[in-house]
Scaffold this motif. Structure first.
Motif, PDB file in Angstrom:
ATOM      1  N   UNK A  40      -6.403   0.125   3.388  1.00  0.00           N
ATOM      2  CA  UNK A  40      -4.995   0.390   3.072  1.00  0.00           C
ATOM      3  C   UNK A  40      -4.131   0.306   4.324  1.00  0.00           C
ATOM      4  N   UNK A  41      -4.681   0.644   5.466  1.00  0.00           N
ATOM      5  CA  UNK A  41      -3.938   0.555   6.721  1.00  0.00           C
ATOM      6  C   UNK A  41      -3.561  -0.894   7.012  1.00  0.00           C
ATOM      7  N   UNK A  42      -4.457  -1.819   6.754  1.00  0.00           N
ATOM      8  CA  UNK A  42      -4.162  -3.236   6.960  1.00  0.00           C
ATOM      9  C   UNK A  42      -3.014  -3.663   6.042  1.00  0.00           C
ATOM     10  N   UNK A  43      -3.082  -3.262   4.777  1.00  0.00           N
ATOM     11  CA  UNK A  43      -2.023  -3.624   3.828  1.00  0.00           C
ATOM     12  C   UNK A  43      -0.694  -2.968   4.197  1.00  0.00           C
ATOM     13  N   UNK A  44      -0.733  -1.710   4.633  1.00  0.00           N
ATOM     14  CA  UNK A  44       0.492  -1.031   5.065  1.00  0.00           C
ATOM     15  C   UNK A  44       1.091  -1.708   6.298  1.00  0.00           C
ATOM     16  N   UNK A  45       0.245  -2.162   7.212  1.00  0.00           N
ATOM     17  CA  UNK A  45       0.730  -2.853   8.407  1.00  0.00           C
ATOM     18  C   UNK A  45       1.437  -4.152   8.036  1.00  0.00           C
ATOM     19  N   UNK A  46       0.846  -4.908   7.128  1.00  0.00           N
ATOM     20  CA  UNK A  46       1.475  -6.148   6.670  1.00  0.00           C
ATOM     21  C   UNK A  46       2.821  -5.845   6.021  1.00  0.00           C
ATOM     22  N   UNK A  47       2.868  -4.793   5.213  1.00  0.00           N
ATOM     23  CA  UNK A  47       4.114  -4.392   4.564  1.00  0.00           C
ATOM     24  C   UNK A  47       5.161  -3.958   5.588  1.00  0.00           C
ATOM     25  N   UNK A  48       4.747  -3.206   6.608  1.00  0.00           N
ATOM     26  CA  UNK A  48       5.691  -2.790   7.649  1.00  0.00           C
ATOM     27  C   UNK A  48       6.280  -3.986   8.382  1.00  0.00           C
ATOM     28  N   UNK A  49       5.464  -4.992   8.586  1.00  0.00           N
ATOM     29  CA  UNK A  49       5.909  -6.161   9.345  1.00  0.00           C
ATOM     30  C   UNK A  49       6.746  -7.113   8.503  1.00  0.00           C
ATOM     31  N   UNK A  50       6.364  -7.323   7.265  1.00  0.00           N
ATOM     32  CA  UNK A  50       7.032  -8.314   6.428  1.00  0.00           C
ATOM     33  C   UNK A  50       7.929  -7.728   5.345  1.00  0.00           C
ATOM     34  N   UNK A  51       7.800  -6.433   5.097  1.00  0.00           N
ATOM     35  CA  UNK A  51       8.556  -5.807   4.016  1.00  0.00           C
ATOM     36  C   UNK A  51      10.046  -5.787   4.277  1.00  0.00           C
ATOM     37  N   UNK A  52      10.785  -5.472   3.265  1.00  0.00           N
ATOM     38  CA  UNK A  52      12.247  -5.499   3.319  1.00  0.00           C
ATOM     39  C   UNK A  52      12.836  -4.364   4.145  1.00  0.00           C
ATOM     40  N   UNK A  53      12.065  -3.287   4.344  1.00  0.00           N
ATOM     41  CA  UNK A  53      12.596  -2.130   5.053  1.00  0.00           C
ATOM     42  C   UNK A  53      13.008  -2.497   6.476  1.00  0.00           C
ATOM     43  N   UNK A  54      14.204  -2.148   6.845  1.00  0.00           N
ATOM     44  CA  UNK A  54      14.668  -2.401   8.212  1.00  0.00           C
ATOM     45  C   UNK A  54      14.284  -1.252   9.138  1.00  0.00           C
ATOM     46  N   UNK A  55      14.053  -0.078   8.584  1.00  0.00           N
ATOM     47  CA  UNK A  55      13.636   1.076   9.374  1.00  0.00           C
ATOM     48  C   UNK A  55      12.331   1.602   8.815  1.00  0.00           C
ATOM     49  N   UNK A  56      11.418   1.879   9.706  1.00  0.00           N
ATOM     50  CA  UNK A  56      10.125   2.426   9.289  1.00  0.00           C
ATOM     51  C   UNK A  56      10.063   3.887   9.699  1.00  0.00           C
ATOM     52  N   UNK A  57       9.645   4.725   8.782  1.00  0.00           N
ATOM     53  CA  UNK A  57       9.464   6.136   9.089  1.00  0.00           C
ATOM     54  C   UNK A  57       8.011   6.329   9.520  1.00  0.00           C
ATOM     55  N   UNK A  58       7.811   6.622  10.779  1.00  0.00           N
ATOM     56  CA  UNK A  58       6.464   6.852  11.283  1.00  0.00           C
ATOM     57  C   UNK A  58       6.389   8.236  11.894  1.00  0.00           C
ATOM     58  N   UNK A  59       5.188   8.789  11.884  1.00  0.00           N
ATOM     59  CA  UNK A  59       4.955  10.095  12.485  1.00  0.00           C
ATOM     60  C   UNK A  59       3.807   9.968  13.494  1.00  0.00           C
TER      61      UNK A  59
END
Length: 126
Positions: A40-59
């Motif tokens: 799931x981390x790999x899929x989330x990383x791809x989404x963070x990089x290519x997804x529509x979100x301009x801001x990522x909420x990370x902790x």
């Protein structure tokens, strides 16, 4: 209309992944492994990089071993993109490089205090 294909994924310091370079095969790819192995981390990383979100909420827990001194770097290289998807006006903050006949690279770099976007650079040689 062509369907864009991911030809390389590079992940550094993201959740359970210290360093990953993956070149998916052509066709369908399956991520198979035990729980908490990073699928799931790999899929989330791809989404963070290519997804529509301009801001990522990370902790802090999104950083490998919670080491917030090292940035999270995610690069996804795509091929077979339609011309509108190569638009610098639309995706300029996320485009790392583009060779219209070969590949497009998108990179996102995240730090604890904010986000850094890489600009355009020389196209990949492969």
């Amino acid at each position: 209309m062509c369907v864009a294909k991911i030809c390389k994924v590079e992940i550094q310091n993201f959740r359970s992944i210290r360093n990953l370079v993956w070149a998916p095969g052509s066709g369908l790819n399956c991520l198979i492994g035990p729980g908490d192995s990073g699928k799931s981390t790999i899929l989330d990383a791809i989404d963070l990089c290519l997804g529509f979100r301009r801001n990522a909420h990370i902790t802090d827990v999104d950083f490998f071993s919670m080491d917030v001194t090292q940035p999270i770097n995610i690069t996804v290289t795509l091929r077979d993109l339609d011309t509108p998807l190569k638009s610098i006006e639309t995706y300029g903050m996320f485009l790392r490089s583009c060779n219209p006949k070969k590949h497009l690279r998108s990179k996102r770099s995240l730090t604890r205090t904010g986000q850094r976007y890489s600009g355009l650079s020389n196209p990949p040689s492969a």
